[in-house]
Design an enzyme around this catalytic site. Structure first.
Site, short mmCIF file in Angstrom:
data_model
loop_
_atom_site.label_atom_id
_atom_site.label_comp_id
_atom_site.label_asym_id
_atom_site.label_seq_id
_atom_site.Cartn_x
_atom_site.Cartn_y
_atom_site.Cartn_z
N GLU A 1 -40.31 36.04 -22.36
CA GLU A 1 -39.07 36.24 -23.13
C GLU A 1 -38.74 37.73 -23.14
OE1 GLU A 1 -38.74 35.27 -27.31
OE2 GLU A 1 -36.58 35.63 -27.23
N ASP B 1 -40.09 48.60 -21.41
CA ASP B 1 -38.88 48.16 -20.69
C ASP B 1 -39.23 46.95 -19.81
OD1 ASP B 1 -36.72 47.84 -18.93
OD2 ASP B 1 -36.30 49.99 -18.87
N ASP C 1 -28.16 42.64 -24.85
CA ASP C 1 -27.12 43.59 -25.29
C ASP C 1 -25.91 43.47 -24.36
OD1 ASP C 1 -28.56 44.90 -27.48
OD2 ASP C 1 -29.90 45.57 -25.90
N LYS D 1 -18.05 47.72 -23.31
CA LYS D 1 -17.09 48.64 -22.68
C LYS D 1 -17.31 48.69 -21.17
CE LYS D 1 -16.74 51.62 -26.68
NZ LYS D 1 -17.31 52.76 -27.36
N ASP E 1 -22.92 35.44 -26.31
CA ASP E 1 -21.66 35.05 -26.97
C ASP E 1 -20.54 35.97 -26.49
OD1 ASP E 1 -22.72 37.26 -28.27
OD2 ASP E 1 -22.15 36.62 -30.28
N THR F 1 -30.09 31.30 -33.37
CA THR F 1 -30.53 32.57 -33.95
C THR F 1 -29.37 33.17 -34.73
OG1 THR F 1 -29.74 33.80 -32.07
CG2 THR F 1 -32.04 33.11 -32.01
N LYS F 2 -29.60 34.37 -35.26
CA LYS F 2 -28.55 35.04 -36.02
C LYS F 2 -27.34 35.32 -35.13
CE LYS F 2 -29.16 39.91 -35.94
NZ LYS F 2 -29.74 41.13 -36.26
N PHE F 3 -27.57 35.59 -33.85
CA PHE F 3 -26.44 35.85 -32.94
C PHE F 3 -25.64 34.59 -32.72
CE2 PHE F 3 -29.21 39.39 -32.11
CZ PHE F 3 -28.31 40.43 -32.09
C1 LIG Z 1 -28.85 41.76 -28.94
S1 LIG Z 1 -30.56 41.74 -29.10
C2 LIG Z 1 -30.98 40.01 -29.02
C3 LIG Z 1 -32.26 39.67 -29.68
C4 LIG Z 1 -32.78 38.24 -29.60
N1 LIG Z 1 -32.97 37.79 -28.24
C5 LIG Z 1 -31.94 37.26 -30.38
O1 LIG Z 1 -31.38 36.34 -29.77
O2 LIG Z 1 -31.83 37.38 -31.61
C6 LIG Z 1 -31.11 42.32 -27.49
C7 LIG Z 1 -32.51 42.88 -27.53
O3 LIG Z 1 -32.94 43.17 -26.20
C8 LIG Z 1 -33.74 44.34 -26.23
N2 LIG Z 1 -33.74 44.92 -24.87
C9 LIG Z 1 -32.66 45.36 -24.19
N3 LIG Z 1 -33.03 45.79 -22.97
C10 LIG Z 1 -34.38 45.62 -22.89
C11 LIG Z 1 -35.33 45.90 -21.88
N4 LIG Z 1 -34.97 46.42 -20.70
N5 LIG Z 1 -36.62 45.62 -22.12
C12 LIG Z 1 -37.01 45.08 -23.32
N6 LIG Z 1 -36.14 44.79 -24.32
C13 LIG Z 1 -34.84 45.06 -24.11
C14 LIG Z 1 -33.08 45.22 -27.27
O4 LIG Z 1 -33.98 46.18 -27.82
C15 LIG Z 1 -32.63 44.18 -28.30
O5 LIG Z 1 -33.59 44.03 -29.34
#
Ligand SMILES: C[S@@+](CC[C@H](N)C(=O)[O-])C[C@H]1O[C@@H](n2cnc3c(N)ncnc32)[C@H](O)[C@@H]1O
Length: 242
Positions: free
Chosen positions: A71, A123, A146, A150, A182, A221-223
């Site tokens: 994940e 990462d 994320d 933009k 979304d 989830t919350k999203f």
């Molecule tokens: C918008 S949040 C969604 C969180 C979760 N999946 C949910 O549905 O509630 C996106 C997450 O991806 C993580 N993230 C983004 N790029 C990443 C990367 N290259 N490696 C690890 N985590 C990453 C960010 O830190 C962030 O917590």
């Protein structure tokens, strides 16, 4: 006796090791609650797998042989904890860079006493490239990455043809790639990138139902809730490794 040549500038230096300069995560989120901070210090070490520049042995890591799910970007970890507790027969490698989220997931895991999750704080692009062996994954889950809405930030989006090609190579035959977003523009980009990857087949016609992942369903989830509140649909994509 010939004299030792004095070292001078290397006329043909090796090219520098290239690092990925564009990251898919921002650097701004530093808020962490006391409970998350405590869990990060006290509970996270039980689940932590350090990043390493070579392949991970899942059997050594989990102490058993089980289908392995990766994940990426678990955020606060509610989904990870929910899926892992409902699927004890699967092992989960959960990757995140956000300290508060790592503390939060570690707290959930400790409370639920789950033993089938390991956390890598790094990462995910490096983790996939360096630690995940080809053909080793039963599934990859990327929920609400994320969106970088933009246009000038689109290059920061996690889903690119190169990354999807790397993910497809790490899936076992019939392994599942499940993403959800979304953001319509990102959803359409994902659909195009996945459909063009020759090692993947869409298990649905276009977008998938939320319950369209045959290995593990995506809980809301919350999203997901925010999308519904704002009247945004959520787009799921469920593809399979050929
Ligand atoms: C918008 S949040 C969604 C969180 C979760 N999946 C949910 O549905 O509630 C996106 C997450 O991806 C993580 N993230 C983004 N790029 C990443 C990367 N290259 N490696 C690890 N985590 C990453 C960010 O830190 C962030 O917590």
């Amino acid at each position: 006796m010939p004299s030792t040549p004095t070292p001078g500038p290397d006329p043909d230096p090796a090219p520098p090791v290239r690092h990925r300069m564009v990251r898919s995560f921002g650097s701004g989120r530093s808020r962490i609650t006391r409970a998350q901070e405590r869990a990060y210090r006290q509970d996270f070490p039980r689940y932590a797998v350090p990043y390493q520049a070579h392949g991970l042995d899942p059997v050594a890591c989990f102490g058993r042989q089980a289908p392995l799910v990766l994940e990426i970007g678990f955020g606060m970890g509610q989904t990870t904890a929910a899926i892992a507790s409902s699927k004890p027969q699967l092992d989960f490698l959960a990757v995140e860079v956000f300290t508060a989220g790592i503390g939060s997931l570690a707290m959930h895991l400790a409370r639920l006493d789950l033993t089938n999750v390991r956390i890598i704080e790094h990462d995910a692009v490096d983790v996939v490239r360096d630690m995940v062996l080809p053909g080793s994954l039963a599934a990859v889950l990327i929920f609400f990455p994320d969106p970088w809405p933009k246009a000038r930030h689109h290059k920061r989006r996690l889903i690119t043809p190169a990354f999807v090609c790397a993910l497809a190579a790490r899936l076992a035959p019939a392994g599942i790639l499940h993403c959800a977003t979304d953001w319509q523009h990102y959803a359409e980009q994902m659909l195009e990138v996945f459909s063009r990857e020759p090692h993947l087949t869409n298990l649905h016609s276009g977008f998938a139902p939320a319950a369209g992942n045959p290995l593990c369903e995506r809980p809301a989830t919350k999203f997901h809730a925010r999308g519904e509140r704002l009247g945004h649909p959520v787009w799921d994509l469920v593809f399979e490794r050929r």
